[in-house]
Design an enzyme around this catalytic site. Structure first.
Site, PDB file in Angstrom:
ATOM      1  N   CYS A   1       0.783  -1.228   0.022  1.00  0.00           N
ATOM      2  CA  CYS A   1      -0.036   0.057   0.100  1.00  0.00           C
ATOM      3  C   CYS A   1       0.909   1.247   0.195  1.00  0.00           C
ATOM      4  O   CYS A   1       1.526   1.482  -0.917  1.00  0.00           O
ATOM      5  CB  CYS A   1      -0.940  -0.168   1.276  1.00  0.00           C
ATOM      6  SG  CYS A   1      -2.359   1.140   1.194  1.00  0.00           S
ATOM      7  N   HIS A   2       0.727   2.207   0.844  1.00  0.00           N
ATOM      8  CA  HIS A   2       1.670   3.226   1.220  1.00  0.00           C
ATOM      9  C   HIS A   2       2.933   3.044   1.906  1.00  0.00           C
ATOM     10  O   HIS A   2       4.042   3.870   1.899  1.00  0.00           O
ATOM     11  CB  HIS A   2       0.978   4.267   2.009  1.00  0.00           C
ATOM     12  CG  HIS A   2      -0.120   4.977   1.429  1.00  0.00           C
ATOM     13  ND1 HIS A   2      -1.483   4.335   1.269  1.00  0.00           N
ATOM     14  CD2 HIS A   2      -0.480   6.062   0.726  1.00  0.00           C
ATOM     15  CE1 HIS A   2      -2.236   5.113   0.455  1.00  0.00           C
ATOM     16  NE2 HIS A   2      -1.663   6.413   0.100  1.00  0.00           N
TER      17      HIS A   2
END
Length: 185
Positions: A113-114
């Site tokens: 994800c991030h």
């Protein structure tokens, strides 16, 4: 339960705002493979988790502060996402140095994800191929990475995935890559 990671210790680098499922599912896969995990964070006590970045989703106890952690104490690193989590990590010099040391030392790293945002700040993505949440892909490209839209990407010691929808394949690939990298030479 398998034992391919028995006796191995994995650091989970996270802070407040971490996406709960991106800690729980990978941690569960690591434990099922026999690994020990420690949550390493910016502060002691507990960190707050989120669901879909918006909803409070409980807390996780912190095992060690990153300022007091040594890469030598761990065999691998997990970087979960959530927007607020890596946005804070990438502004902390100890967290950035910790992540950088894993990549530069050739130890296996998994980011979802991030999570790769911290690696961009660490300056270790030039010439690397990876994936991430769509909103940080320009940042990763600006850090020199080749960014693709695939559910999981393995480039040397770095495994990456786009987000929660990819957790099943991410967890399996992470365990496989960690086990392969940590086999005795």
């Amino acid at each position: 339960m398998t034992d391919e990671l028995r006796g191995k210790k994995v650091a989970i680098l996270a802070t407040d705002g971490v996406e709960r499922i991106e800690v729980e599912e990978p941690r569960g896969a690591l434990h099922a493979a026999g690994a020990e995990t420690e949550l390493v964070s910016l502060h002691d006590g507990q960190i707050s988790a989120r669901q879909s970045d918006l909803e409070p989703a409980g807390t996780f106890p912190v095992d060690r502060q990153v300022a007091d952690a040594s890469v030598n104490d761990y065999d691998a690193l997990l970087l979960p996402g959530g927007t607020m989590n890596p946005d804070q990590l990438r502004t902390d010099s100890d967290a950035v140095a910790f992540a950088r040391a894993f990549v530069e030392g050739g130890k296996p790293v998994a980011a979802i994800c991030h999570g790769p945002w911290t690696l961009a700040e660490a300056g270790v993505l030039s010439g690397r191929r990876l994936t991430s949440w769509p909103s940080i892909r320009t940042d990763l490209r600006n850090a020199g990475a080749e960014v693709v839209d695939e559910e999981v990407v393995v480039d040397r010691n770095l495994t990456s995935s786009r987000g929660p929808q990819d957790l099943p394949v991410f967890c399996t690939t992470m365990v496989d890559q960690f086990a392969k990298a940590l086999q005795p030479a």
